[in-house]
Design a protein around this motif. Sequence first.
Motif, short mmCIF file in Angstrom:
data_model
loop_
_atom_site.label_atom_id
_atom_site.label_comp_id
_atom_site.label_asym_id
_atom_site.label_seq_id
_atom_site.Cartn_x
_atom_site.Cartn_y
_atom_site.Cartn_z
N ARG A 1 0.83 -1.20 0.00
CA ARG A 1 0.00 0.00 0.00
C ARG A 1 0.86 1.25 0.00
O ARG A 1 0.61 2.21 -0.74
CB ARG A 1 -0.91 -0.01 1.24
CG ARG A 1 -1.74 1.26 1.41
CD ARG A 1 -2.58 1.15 2.67
NE ARG A 1 -1.74 1.08 3.85
CZ ARG A 1 -1.27 2.15 4.50
NH1 ARG A 1 -1.55 3.38 4.05
NH2 ARG A 1 -0.53 2.02 5.58
N LEU A 2 1.92 1.27 0.82
CA LEU A 2 2.79 2.43 0.89
C LEU A 2 3.65 2.55 -0.37
O LEU A 2 3.95 3.65 -0.82
CB LEU A 2 3.68 2.35 2.13
CG LEU A 2 2.96 2.43 3.48
CD1 LEU A 2 3.96 2.37 4.62
CD2 LEU A 2 2.14 3.71 3.58
N GLN A 3 4.06 1.41 -0.93
CA GLN A 3 4.85 1.45 -2.16
C GLN A 3 4.06 2.10 -3.30
O GLN A 3 4.57 2.96 -4.02
CB GLN A 3 5.28 0.04 -2.56
CG GLN A 3 6.24 -0.62 -1.58
CD GLN A 3 6.58 -2.03 -2.01
OE1 GLN A 3 6.39 -2.40 -3.15
NE2 GLN A 3 7.05 -2.83 -1.08
N GLU A 4 2.80 1.67 -3.46
CA GLU A 4 1.99 2.23 -4.54
C GLU A 4 1.69 3.71 -4.30
O GLU A 4 1.72 4.52 -5.24
CB GLU A 4 0.69 1.43 -4.64
CG GLU A 4 0.91 -0.01 -5.09
CD GLU A 4 -0.38 -0.80 -5.11
OE1 GLU A 4 -1.40 -0.28 -4.59
OE2 GLU A 4 -0.37 -1.95 -5.63
N LEU A 5 1.42 4.06 -3.04
CA LEU A 5 1.13 5.46 -2.75
C LEU A 5 2.38 6.33 -2.94
O LEU A 5 2.28 7.49 -3.36
CB LEU A 5 0.61 5.60 -1.32
CG LEU A 5 0.14 7.00 -0.90
CD1 LEU A 5 -0.92 7.52 -1.86
CD2 LEU A 5 -0.39 6.98 0.52
#
Length: 372
Positions: A233-237
């Motif tokens: 989730r943090l990688q995509e954001l």
Amino acid sequence: MDLSVALSLRAQATLIELDGVLDYASVPYLRQVVYERFDTGCHDIAIDAAGVRLIDAASIKVLLYLGQRAEQAGGQLRVVNAKGVALTALEIAGAAKELDAYAELFWPAAERTRTPVDLGTLHIGHGHWPVGVSELLSRVYSLDPADPRRSRLREDIVTMCLPAAKQLARRYAGSGEPLGDLMGVAALGLVKAVDGFDPDRGLEFGAYATPTVTGELKRYFRDRTSAVRLPRRLQELRLQLNHAREELGPTASIPDLAAHLGVDEEEIIEVLAAGHLQHPMSIDAPTGADEDDATVADVVGADDPAFGLVDLRVSLPAAMAGLPERERKIVALRFYGNLSQSEIAARLGLSQMHISRLLAHALDYLRRRLTD
């Protein structure tokens, strides 16, 4: 880039009017315009080259390829009204007759809408991949796996496409990773794209190869360059955040970024904090103090003596449960209430000697339970 494109549409036909120079830099945009018309099911396309002042060999090769693709779909792509140097180039390359350059264009001026195409909005996802790779891969898969021509042709395709894969790797040249390593990763992604491409699906090889190679590069950054792996989730954001910064500028504030991406400000702060945590500081790094060469390890605190009491603190409640209620109360008043034996005796209405015996019995019981 010196090229402008305008479209006029009919039910089953398209007129593309060009003005300017058709060369290696501009032909990917024309190719993308034609691809988009193919995607709508229109394979009858006429390219009006009356305004083309110059056309190079790379562009002629692309036009021939597009003509073949249109013909395979039951249509036709023509390049008409070419003049001067542009027509001479088509004739020298032997492409004028194949592209039907001498045919008349039956498209009255009154029927031409001439809708301009904003080339800056086109996504040239596979504009630098060589043309004809899809057909070559079809030949590869038509050969028997044991046929030596299959492996040689596959190697030729990889060699032909390697410059385009390296160009994708150069996009990440400022990331801090060695460019040679990035190009090696891109080459690996290219091999995966060549082996995984399915010509029967009707896609262009570049449309499949570009996300395959970039995906391999992103996987490299995710798995190899970070000491701490962030949740997906943090990688995509974080990727979305980087694009938002490019669009809004480096001075964009957290509220601006959150509003642009449609997320909470707390999520933006979390991504920014997580980015710093991907590369923990070494304990051998200098602290920056001028008076000595102290490192981070020198200023890290010593072991907390309370750590040794953790086991006892976890085991003590269970051991206390085995005491009679009166003895539990005496132990609590003595060690948690900090009362003396005389004060406990006065509160419970017992003698100080009796309190002493009960306390000694309770402590002996607890000692045996905890040591066992």
